[in-house]
Enzyme design. Sequence first.
Site, PDB file in Angstrom:
ATOM      1  NE  ARG A  21      22.720  61.966  21.421  1.00 35.86           N
ATOM      2  CZ  ARG A  21      21.838  62.797  20.912  1.00 35.86           C
ATOM      3  NH1 ARG A  21      20.563  62.619  21.144  1.00 35.86           N
ATOM      4  NH2 ARG A  21      22.209  63.822  20.206  1.00 35.86           N
ATOM      5  CG  ASN A  39      23.036  64.372  24.751  1.00 34.11           C
ATOM      6  OD1 ASN A  39      23.825  63.534  25.161  1.00 34.11           O
ATOM      7  ND2 ASN A  39      23.258  65.068  23.655  1.00 34.11           N
TER       8      ASN A  39
END
Length: 96
Positions: A21, A39
């Site tokens: 991420r 996520n």
Amino acid sequence: MSKETAIRLRITGIVQGVGFRWSLSSEARHLGLRGWVRNRRDGSVEALIVGAGDEVAALIRWAHRGPPAAHVDAVEQQPVAASELLPGEFSEYPTL
């Protein structure tokens, strides 16, 4: 200059707990893209990417490999409606 493109990505594999991420966000900012990444509880990473078509394509290519510790199994893509386009910098969102 290429036309602006918006796309939603769903990346699966070993993509959580490996800096995916953060790395995707950093790469998107480097490419001058807008959008977000987060996520998902199912273990995938989801991102909404907005920007020039060439830069969006470059980030999609990057997403197929990710950061060094990741192992990407698949990158699903779907076009995004204009109503979902966001102004501003690329952001990291909480898990959904």
